[in-house]
Design an enzyme around this catalytic site. Structure first.
Site, PDB file in Angstrom:
ATOM      1  N   TYR A  56       1.116   2.810 -18.069  1.00 11.51           N
ATOM      2  CA  TYR A  56       0.469   2.781 -19.389  1.00 11.51           C
ATOM      3  C   TYR A  56      -1.042   2.648 -19.289  1.00 11.51           C
ATOM      4  O   TYR A  56      -1.786   3.189 -20.111  1.00 11.51           O
ATOM      5  CB  TYR A  56       1.111   1.701 -20.277  1.00 11.51           C
ATOM      6  CG  TYR A  56       2.463   2.164 -20.743  1.00 11.51           C
ATOM      7  CD1 TYR A  56       3.633   1.742 -20.122  1.00 11.51           C
ATOM      8  CD2 TYR A  56       2.568   3.129 -21.726  1.00 11.51           C
ATOM      9  CE1 TYR A  56       4.867   2.239 -20.504  1.00 11.51           C
ATOM     10  CE2 TYR A  56       3.791   3.638 -22.114  1.00 11.51           C
ATOM     11  CZ  TYR A  56       4.944   3.198 -21.502  1.00 11.51           C
ATOM     12  OH  TYR A  56       6.153   3.710 -21.866  1.00 11.51           O
ATOM     13  N   HIS A 108       6.662   4.820 -32.476  1.00 15.68           N
ATOM     14  CA  HIS A 108       6.910   4.418 -31.088  1.00 15.68           C
ATOM     15  C   HIS A 108       5.814   3.504 -30.567  1.00 15.68           C
ATOM     16  O   HIS A 108       5.683   3.328 -29.352  1.00 15.68           O
ATOM     17  CB  HIS A 108       7.012   5.661 -30.184  1.00 15.68           C
ATOM     18  CG  HIS A 108       8.245   6.467 -30.435  1.00 15.68           C
ATOM     19  ND1 HIS A 108       8.377   7.770 -29.988  1.00 15.68           N
ATOM     20  CD2 HIS A 108       9.387   6.178 -31.089  1.00 15.68           C
ATOM     21  CE1 HIS A 108       9.563   8.245 -30.353  1.00 15.68           C
ATOM     22  NE2 HIS A 108      10.194   7.303 -31.029  1.00 15.68           N
ATOM     23  N   CYS A 119       5.679 -14.687 -28.720  1.00 16.54           N
ATOM     24  CA  CYS A 119       5.396 -15.162 -30.098  1.00 16.54           C
ATOM     25  C   CYS A 119       5.272 -14.020 -31.101  1.00 16.54           C
ATOM     26  O   CYS A 119       5.059 -14.254 -32.287  1.00 16.54           O
ATOM     27  CB  CYS A 119       4.115 -16.004 -30.108  1.00 16.54           C
ATOM     28  SG  CYS A 119       2.598 -15.029 -29.957  1.00 16.54           S
ATOM     29  N   CYS A 138      -0.713 -17.288 -27.954  1.00 12.13           N
ATOM     30  CA  CYS A 138       0.070 -18.434 -27.441  1.00 12.13           C
ATOM     31  C   CYS A 138      -0.098 -18.623 -25.935  1.00 12.13           C
ATOM     32  O   CYS A 138       0.507 -19.527 -25.356  1.00 12.13           O
ATOM     33  CB  CYS A 138       1.556 -18.225 -27.775  1.00 12.13           C
ATOM     34  SG  CYS A 138       2.382 -17.033 -26.694  1.00 12.13           S
ATOM     35  N   ASN A 200       5.847  24.895 -33.394  1.00  9.42           N
ATOM     36  CA  ASN A 200       6.007  24.604 -31.966  1.00  9.42           C
ATOM     37  C   ASN A 200       5.650  25.848 -31.169  1.00  9.42           C
ATOM     38  O   ASN A 200       5.639  26.949 -31.697  1.00  9.42           O
ATOM     39  CB  ASN A 200       7.473  24.184 -31.706  1.00  9.42           C
ATOM     40  CG  ASN A 200       7.634  23.431 -30.405  1.00  9.42           C
ATOM     41  OD1 ASN A 200       7.147  23.881 -29.367  1.00  9.42           O
ATOM     42  ND2 ASN A 200       8.293  22.284 -30.444  1.00  9.42           N
ATOM     43  N   LEU A 201       5.385  25.614 -29.884  1.00  7.49           N
ATOM     44  CA  LEU A 201       5.115  26.741 -28.971  1.00  7.49           C
ATOM     45  C   LEU A 201       6.377  27.574 -28.762  1.00  7.49           C
ATOM     46  O   LEU A 201       6.316  28.759 -28.515  1.00  7.49           O
ATOM     47  CB  LEU A 201       4.707  26.188 -27.594  1.00  7.49           C
ATOM     48  CG  LEU A 201       3.252  26.068 -27.223  1.00  7.49           C
ATOM     49  CD1 LEU A 201       3.161  25.648 -25.758  1.00  7.49           C
ATOM     50  CD2 LEU A 201       2.483  27.353 -27.473  1.00  7.49           C
TER      51      LEU A 201
HETATM   52  C1  BV8 Z   1      16.956   3.797 -30.443  1.00  8.98           C
HETATM   53  C2  BV8 Z   1       7.259   5.646 -26.179  1.00  8.98           C
HETATM   54  C3  BV8 Z   1      18.499   2.494 -31.716  1.00  8.98           C
HETATM   55  C4  BV8 Z   1       7.150   5.641 -24.724  1.00  8.98           C
HETATM   56  C5  BV8 Z   1       9.191   6.964 -26.583  1.00  8.98           C
HETATM   57  C6  BV8 Z   1      22.320   9.871 -26.360  1.00  8.98           C
HETATM   58  C7  BV8 Z   1      22.328  10.606 -27.529  1.00  8.98           C
HETATM   59  C8  BV8 Z   1      21.462  10.300 -28.577  1.00  8.98           C
HETATM   60  C9  BV8 Z   1      20.556   9.242 -28.450  1.00  8.98           C
HETATM   61  C10 BV8 Z   1      20.551   8.536 -27.287  1.00  8.98           C
HETATM   62  C11 BV8 Z   1      21.416   8.828 -26.238  1.00  8.98           C
HETATM   63  N1  BV8 Z   1      21.173   7.960 -25.233  1.00  8.98           N
HETATM   64  C12 BV8 Z   1      20.173   7.124 -25.614  1.00  8.98           C
HETATM   65  C13 BV8 Z   1      19.813   7.452 -26.856  1.00  8.98           C
HETATM   66  C14 BV8 Z   1      18.791   6.799 -27.669  1.00  8.98           C
HETATM   67  C15 BV8 Z   1      17.412   7.178 -27.167  1.00  8.98           C
HETATM   68  C16 BV8 Z   1      17.270   8.673 -27.016  1.00  8.98           C
HETATM   69  O1  BV8 Z   1      17.103   9.375 -28.005  1.00  8.98           O
HETATM   70  N2  BV8 Z   1      17.308   9.134 -25.763  1.00  8.98           N
HETATM   71  C17 BV8 Z   1      17.160  10.567 -25.537  1.00  8.98           C
HETATM   72  C18 BV8 Z   1      16.371  10.786 -24.256  1.00  8.98           C
HETATM   73  C19 BV8 Z   1      18.564  11.168 -25.454  1.00  8.98           C
HETATM   74  N3  BV8 Z   1      16.489   6.735 -28.187  1.00  8.98           N
HETATM   75  C20 BV8 Z   1      16.055   5.467 -28.156  1.00  8.98           C
HETATM   76  O2  BV8 Z   1      16.322   4.664 -27.287  1.00  8.98           O
HETATM   77  C21 BV8 Z   1      15.209   5.053 -29.344  1.00  8.98           C
HETATM   78  N4  BV8 Z   1      15.743   3.836 -29.893  1.00  8.98           N
HETATM   79  O3  BV8 Z   1      17.695   4.758 -30.466  1.00  8.98           O
HETATM   80  O4  BV8 Z   1      17.271   2.550 -30.997  1.00  8.98           O
HETATM   81  C22 BV8 Z   1      18.209   2.872 -33.118  1.00  8.98           C
HETATM   82  C23 BV8 Z   1      18.533   4.153 -33.583  1.00  8.98           C
HETATM   83  C24 BV8 Z   1      18.284   4.471 -34.894  1.00  8.98           C
HETATM   84  C25 BV8 Z   1      17.679   3.552 -35.758  1.00  8.98           C
HETATM   85  C26 BV8 Z   1      17.329   2.298 -35.265  1.00  8.98           C
HETATM   86  C27 BV8 Z   1      17.584   1.964 -33.945  1.00  8.98           C
HETATM   87  C28 BV8 Z   1      13.787   4.765 -28.906  1.00  8.98           C
HETATM   88  C29 BV8 Z   1      13.133   6.070 -28.503  1.00  8.98           C
HETATM   89  C30 BV8 Z   1      11.662   5.819 -28.271  1.00  8.98           C
HETATM   90  C31 BV8 Z   1      11.355   5.921 -26.802  1.00  8.98           C
HETATM   91  N5  BV8 Z   1       9.918   5.901 -26.630  1.00  8.98           N
HETATM   92  N6  BV8 Z   1       7.887   6.895 -26.507  1.00  8.98           N
HETATM   93  C32 BV8 Z   1       5.924   6.358 -24.321  1.00  8.98           C
HETATM   94  O5  BV8 Z   1       5.364   7.167 -25.085  1.00  8.98           O
HETATM   95  O6  BV8 Z   1       5.542   6.103 -23.184  1.00  8.98           O
HETATM   96  S1  BV8 Z   1       9.880   8.517 -26.695  1.00  8.98           S
HETATM   97  C33 BV8 Z   1       8.860   9.652 -25.921  1.00  8.98           C
HETATM   98  O7  BV8 Z   1       9.458  10.914 -26.166  1.00  8.98           O
HETATM   99  C34 BV8 Z   1       7.473   9.824 -26.510  1.00  8.98           C
HETATM  100  O8  BV8 Z   1       7.174   8.931 -27.541  1.00  8.98           O
HETATM  101  C35 BV8 Z   1       7.502  11.216 -27.094  1.00  8.98           C
HETATM  102  O9  BV8 Z   1       6.739  11.331 -28.214  1.00  8.98           O
HETATM  103  C36 BV8 Z   1       8.907  11.304 -27.394  1.00  8.98           C
HETATM  104  C37 BV8 Z   1       9.481  12.602 -27.800  1.00  8.98           C
HETATM  105  O10 BV8 Z   1       8.972  13.568 -26.964  1.00  8.98           O
HETATM  106  P1  BV8 Z   1       8.105  14.709 -27.665  1.00  8.98           P
HETATM  107  O11 BV8 Z   1       7.009  14.060 -28.447  1.00  8.98           O
HETATM  108  O12 BV8 Z   1       9.025  15.618 -28.383  1.00  8.98           O
HETATM  109  O13 BV8 Z   1       7.444  15.371 -26.415  1.00  8.98           O
HETATM  110  P2  BV8 Z   1       8.118  16.428 -25.422  1.00  8.98           P
HETATM  111  O14 BV8 Z   1       7.266  16.520 -24.207  1.00  8.98           O
HETATM  112  O15 BV8 Z   1       9.581  16.122 -25.289  1.00  8.98           O
HETATM  113  O16 BV8 Z   1       8.022  17.827 -26.215  1.00  8.98           O
HETATM  114  C38 BV8 Z   1       6.739  18.411 -26.409  1.00  8.98           C
HETATM  115  C39 BV8 Z   1       6.957  19.526 -27.411  1.00  8.98           C
HETATM  116  O17 BV8 Z   1       5.701  20.074 -27.763  1.00  8.98           O
HETATM  117  C40 BV8 Z   1       7.790  20.668 -26.841  1.00  8.98           C
HETATM  118  O18 BV8 Z   1       8.720  21.100 -27.830  1.00  8.98           O
HETATM  119  C41 BV8 Z   1       6.758  21.762 -26.575  1.00  8.98           C
HETATM  120  O19 BV8 Z   1       7.298  23.068 -26.783  1.00  8.98           O
HETATM  121  C42 BV8 Z   1       5.736  21.475 -27.643  1.00  8.98           C
HETATM  122  N7  BV8 Z   1       4.364  21.886 -27.298  1.00  8.98           N
HETATM  123  C43 BV8 Z   1       3.745  21.791 -26.083  1.00  8.98           C
HETATM  124  N8  BV8 Z   1       2.471  22.237 -26.207  1.00  8.98           N
HETATM  125  C44 BV8 Z   1       2.296  22.601 -27.513  1.00  8.98           C
HETATM  126  C45 BV8 Z   1       3.498  22.382 -28.204  1.00  8.98           C
HETATM  127  N9  BV8 Z   1       3.643  22.655 -29.514  1.00  8.98           N
HETATM  128  C46 BV8 Z   1       2.571  23.174 -30.156  1.00  8.98           C
HETATM  129  N10 BV8 Z   1       1.384  23.402 -29.561  1.00  8.98           N
HETATM  130  C47 BV8 Z   1       1.208  23.137 -28.252  1.00  8.98           C
HETATM  131  N11 BV8 Z   1       0.033  23.396 -27.667  1.00  8.98           N
END
Ligand code: BV8
Length: 231
Positions: A56, A108, A119, A138, A200-201
């Site tokens: 981070y 997020h 705390c 704290c 999206n791209l």
């Molecule tokens: C939760 C902080 C309960 C960290 C992040 C199985 C099935 C379903 C769900 C789950 C499962 N197993 C586990 C889960 C739950 C899990 C989950 O979804 N896992 C996934 C991997 C399957 N989720 C959780 O744990 C969440 N919590 O579920 O709690 C709950 C549920 C409901 C209600 C209450 C409680 C917590 C998830 C949060 C995790 N933390 N971020 C950090 O940032 O370091 S997630 C992390 O991925 C980032 O935040 C990021 O933003 C996020 C999503 O990724 P994207 O933003 O989409 O980025 P990515 O690279 O994937 O895609 C980029 C996109 O941009 C692409 O489409 C690309 O084509 C496009 N692009 C690229 N360049 C361009 C572009 N578009 C336009 N122009 C460009 N130039």
């Protein structure tokens, strides 16, 4: 074309890609260098806090130097000028929406903030956090990045779900639709009768759920999309 009064926008890492910040799942993306399990879960922080802080710290420094691109500026313009409501929800933890003058709901968390798990206090994070970082309130030596990790509950969910249930238009910009609950927002909006558009791209895991798709780099597609909405 139905009247649009309330817009909800969800952004992901793709909107910040052209500002030089790595996405997560594109080739060479952040997760390609680290496995999610190794750096973005509470277990990872408990097991190896130094690795997690270093992951981070690197992103906090990169984000501090990054500048918003035309897509961030266009969304700030939309928020400032649109006659109705614009709620900007972001999965991103960089501060680029704010640097462009927009208000964003960080579901997020944010790189720029630290959280005390003892705390609950939150404060502006130092550019580099270290293991044993004391809480400014704290003094517990357990401070962590104020980031929602996998398995943790995203912030502001009630406010977001309320907005999805009453919006006329839902747009997802630069997100792969792989992370829940954000990936499910389009279905909430559709069930509420909103029009849905994906910018999206390329296709995402949720492309099938959107009425419309605008393909191309966000720095080009988002300003044009905003101009049409403001026309
Ligand atoms: C939760 C902080 C309960 C960290 C992040 C199985 C099935 C379903 C769900 C789950 C499962 N197993 C586990 C889960 C739950 C899990 C989950 O979804 N896992 C996934 C991997 C399957 N989720 C959780 O744990 C969440 N919590 O579920 O709690 C709950 C549920 C409901 C209600 C209450 C409680 C917590 C998830 C949060 C995790 N933390 N971020 C950090 O940032 O370091 S997630 C992390 O991925 C980032 O935040 C990021 O933003 C996020 C999503 O990724 P994207 O933003 O989409 O980025 P990515 O690279 O994937 O895609 C980029 C996109 O941009 C692409 O489409 C690309 O084509 C496009 N692009 C690229 N360049 C361009 C572009 N578009 C336009 N122009 C460009 N130039």
């Amino acid at each position: 074309m139905r009247r649009i009064d309330r817009i909800v926008i969800l952004t992901g890492a793709g909107i910040s890609a052209e500002s030089g910040l790595g996405t997560f799942r594109d080739e060479g993306g952040l997760w390609a260098q680290h496995r999610i399990e190794d750096v973005a879960t509470p277990e990872a922080f408990a097991r190896n806090p130094d690795l997690v802080h270093r992951f981070y710290n690197a992103r906090r420094m990169q984000a501090a130097d990054a500048t918003p691109n035309a897509a961030h500026h266009a969304l700030a313009r939309l928020q400032a000028r649109f006659s109705g409501d614009v709620m900007l929800v972001t999965q991103n933890v960089d501060g680029l929406h704010e640097k462009a003058g927009a208000q964003a709901v960080h579901m997020h968390g944010e790189l720029a903030r630290a959280l005390c798990p003892t705390c609950g206090h939150r404060w502006e994070a130092p550019i580099e956090m270290t293991v044993g970082e004391p809480c400014v309130a704290c003094a517990a030596p357990t401070a962590r990045p104020d980031i929602v990790w996998f398995g943790e509950i995203p912030y502001h969910m009630e406010q977001i779900l309320d907005a999805l249930q009453t919006c006329d238009l839902f747009a997802a910009i630069g997100t792969s639709g792989q992370v829940y609950p954000a990936a499910g927002f389009v279905e909430e909006a559709r069930m509420a009768g909103a029009a849905t558009v994906e910018l999206n791209l390329r296709d995402s895991d949720m492309s099938h759920a959107f009425d419309d798709h605008i393909t191309g780099p966000a720095s080009k597609t988002v300003p044009a999309w905003v101009d049409r909405l403001l026309a």
